[in-house]
Design an enzyme around this catalytic site. Structure first.
Site, PDB file in Angstrom:
ATOM      1  N   CYS A  30       0.862  -1.249  -0.066  1.00 14.22           N
ATOM      2  CA  CYS A  30      -0.096  -0.054  -0.020  1.00 14.22           C
ATOM      3  C   CYS A  30       0.661   1.284  -0.002  1.00 14.22           C
ATOM      4  O   CYS A  30       2.225   1.270   0.517  1.00 14.22           O
ATOM      5  CB  CYS A  30      -1.001   0.084   1.275  1.00 14.22           C
ATOM      6  SG  CYS A  30      -0.254  -0.042   2.905  1.00 14.22           S
ATOM      7  N   PHE A  33      -1.928   6.759  -2.519  1.00 14.04           N
ATOM      8  CA  PHE A  33      -2.812   6.804  -2.896  1.00 14.04           C
ATOM      9  C   PHE A  33      -3.422   5.268  -3.737  1.00 14.04           C
ATOM     10  O   PHE A  33      -4.201   5.632  -4.630  1.00 14.04           O
ATOM     11  CB  PHE A  33      -2.555   7.717  -4.437  1.00 14.04           C
ATOM     12  CG  PHE A  33      -2.086   9.177  -3.928  1.00 14.04           C
ATOM     13  CD1 PHE A  33      -3.401   9.972  -3.724  1.00 14.04           C
ATOM     14  CD2 PHE A  33      -0.990   9.536  -3.819  1.00 14.04           C
ATOM     15  CE1 PHE A  33      -2.891  11.317  -3.363  1.00 14.04           C
ATOM     16  CE2 PHE A  33      -0.568  10.817  -3.266  1.00 14.04           C
ATOM     17  CZ  PHE A  33      -1.631  11.712  -3.018  1.00 14.04           C
ATOM     18  N   LYS A  51      -4.003  -3.375  -8.387  1.00 11.47           N
ATOM     19  CA  LYS A  51      -3.644  -2.022  -7.954  1.00 11.47           C
ATOM     20  C   LYS A  51      -4.756  -0.989  -7.846  1.00 11.47           C
ATOM     21  O   LYS A  51      -5.352  -0.856  -8.894  1.00 11.47           O
ATOM     22  CB  LYS A  51      -2.466  -1.233  -8.747  1.00 11.47           C
ATOM     23  CG  LYS A  51      -2.123   0.027  -8.181  1.00 11.47           C
ATOM     24  CD  LYS A  51      -1.091   0.736  -9.000  1.00 11.47           C
ATOM     25  CE  LYS A  51      -0.653   2.118  -8.678  1.00 11.47           C
ATOM     26  NZ  LYS A  51       0.464   2.443  -9.297  1.00 11.47           N
ATOM     27  N   ASP A 144      11.825   7.593 -11.745  1.00 14.51           N
ATOM     28  CA  ASP A 144      11.838   7.340 -10.410  1.00 14.51           C
ATOM     29  C   ASP A 144      12.272   6.117 -10.096  1.00 14.51           C
ATOM     30  O   ASP A 144      11.949   5.179  -9.317  1.00 14.51           O
ATOM     31  CB  ASP A 144      10.348   7.650  -9.865  1.00 14.51           C
ATOM     32  CG  ASP A 144      10.273   7.521  -8.289  1.00 14.51           C
ATOM     33  OD1 ASP A 144      11.426   8.079  -7.380  1.00 14.51           O
ATOM     34  OD2 ASP A 144       9.278   6.941  -7.758  1.00 14.51           O
TER      35      ASP A 144
END
Length: 442
Positions: A30, A33, A51, A144
């Site tokens: 988790c 968002f 997801k 990222d």
């Protein structure tokens, strides 16, 4: 803050099932968002990751653009070291990404227990560079990359996930650079900190260098409890390579973590590096889609009639709240786009529409699949109609229209054509979930 809402199941399905297609199991991860659950296809028994993203939290956080990019990008990518997106479903309040399940968990969990030997570090780095090079060749930059976004499958092979911060080449400004501050602090490239624009490929390579350092050392090259001190270390390139590192790996790390993006090593140079090449299969750097970036699987391409069968990605991409037309389409050429769901067959829709436009003396050009282009009123009216198979019983009709006031003052769309489309709309049960929008406007 973690989304505490329970998974929302469509009302017509049993508790624990998603649209009757997937059994939803235990929570496996988790974030702020989203939550990720283990799931299983009711048709095949295949394990999947589901997801679950809250639309409300996305909108409050201003992250609609992130989710749009993630859907668009993951749908385009087919590589053995990238998590596969199978489909996207949605209800009124949630979006569900149905993805490949990475049974081995996060790479971060493995390396946090201790550093890897060079051979294992090299194996994961080779898979990482193969996938990153594949993305770059398609104009996609992750921005990222970190061990938390690298997963492992049942064979403990690497899978890149989480493309929410990714950039496409169409986000590059006229100076040829990206300008959005993205990434996780310890992995951020020095040119991003300078806020002068950056090359998306170069910052991904920097992050790959950080990852390789962590795999080999077991800790970060740039780390400090004071964020500004850490940023200064990154900007100046102040780090120490562990003494157990081989000379070849030491040289590669130095080139990966070069603070000057102009002289930083490239993907092509990495592939030919002596340390990297050991045991490397050249086929890993030659993945191509054969021009199928946006094609559907073979069983979803054409129905017996020839109308293209839509999957949930197509549907959510067309919904007004999450319109991806800016990434793919030319919708700006039209002043109105509407979509209608109907129980009519594609053939019947086309036949009836031909009768109407013929009576209005409009010009019709049929498209290869079920659809047509309609023009008339001395160039003042143009409309494109595309019909796609939604289910075995339903079709979705997308209408893109451009209209200027005609000399007669008559509104062809309002008076004649739109009433026809409204007439054939399939009225859904009020309890239906919302994977589609019935006669929507964007």
């Amino acid at each position: 803050m973690v989304d505490s809402d329970p998974v929302e199941f469509p009302p017509e399905n049993r508790r624990g099932q998603l649209f009757g297609k997937y059994e939803v199991g235990k929570l496996v991860g988790c974030g702020a968002f989203a939550k990720v659950y283990h799931g299983r296809s009711t048709a095949t028994g295949q394990s999947v990751a589901i997801k679950v993203v809250s639309k409300q939290r996305l909108q409050k956080g201003g992250l609609n653009g992130n989710i749009q990019r993630e859907i668009a990008i993951m749908h385009r990518l087919r590589h053995p070291s990238i998590v596969r997106l199978f489909e996207v479903l949605a209800t009124k309040s949630k979006i569900f990404f149905v993805m490949e399940f990475a049974k081995g968990g996060e790479l971060f969990a493995k390396v946090s227990k201790g550093r890897f030997c060079e051979d294992l570090s090299r194996r994961y780095f080779q898979q990482l560079i193969s996938a990153v090079g594949y993305c770059h060749s398609r104009g996609i930059f992750h921005r990222d990359l970190k061990p938390e976004n690298l997963l492992l499958d049942e064979k403990l092979d690497l899978k890149i996930s989480d493309f929410g911060l990714s950039a496409l080449t169409d986000q590059i400004r006229p100076d040829g650079l990206l300008h959005t501050l993205c990434g996780t602090p310890a992995y951020v490239a020095p040119e991003v900190l300078a806020k002068k624009g950056y090359d998306g490929a170069k910052i991904d390579i920097w992050s790959c260098g950080i990852i390789l350092f962590v795999l080999n050392a077991g800790y970060l090259p740039f780390n400090d409890h004071n964020l500004m001190v850490m940023y200064r270390k990154i900007y100046k390139g102040e780090f120490r390579i562990p003494k157990w590192t081989s000379p070849d790996l030491r040289r590669l790390l130095t080139r990966l973590l070069d603070t000057n993006p102009q002289t930083r090593i490239t993907i092509e140079e990495i592939i030919h590096d002596p340390w990297f090449k050991q045991g490397y299969d050249d086929r890993m750097s030659k993945f191509h889609l054969e021009d199928s970036d946006m094609k559907l699987p073979a069983d979803e391409t054409d129905s017996e009639m020839g109308a293209r069968r839509m999957n949930a990605f197509d549907i959510i991409s067309g919904s007004p709240g999450f319109n991806l037309s800016g990434l793919f389409g030319d919708a700006r050429k039209y002043d109105r786009v509407e979509r209608f769901v109907s129980a009519w067959t594609a053939e019947r829709v086309v036949e009836r529409l031909e009768e109407i436009v013929s009576a209005e003396n409009l010009t019709v050009a049929k498209k290869e699949t079920w659809g047509m282009k309609i023009e008339g009123q001395k160039g003042n009216f143009a409309m494109v109609v595309e019909i796609n198979q939604l289910t075995d019983e339903l079709v979705m009709i997308e209408v893109r229209k451009r209209q200027r006031a005609a000399a007669s003052g008559r509104d062809l769309w309002t008076d004649t054509l739109r009433p026809f489309f409204v007439e054939l709309v399939h009225e859904s049960d009020q309890t239906d979930p919302e994977p589609t929008q019935v006669h929507t406007t964007s």
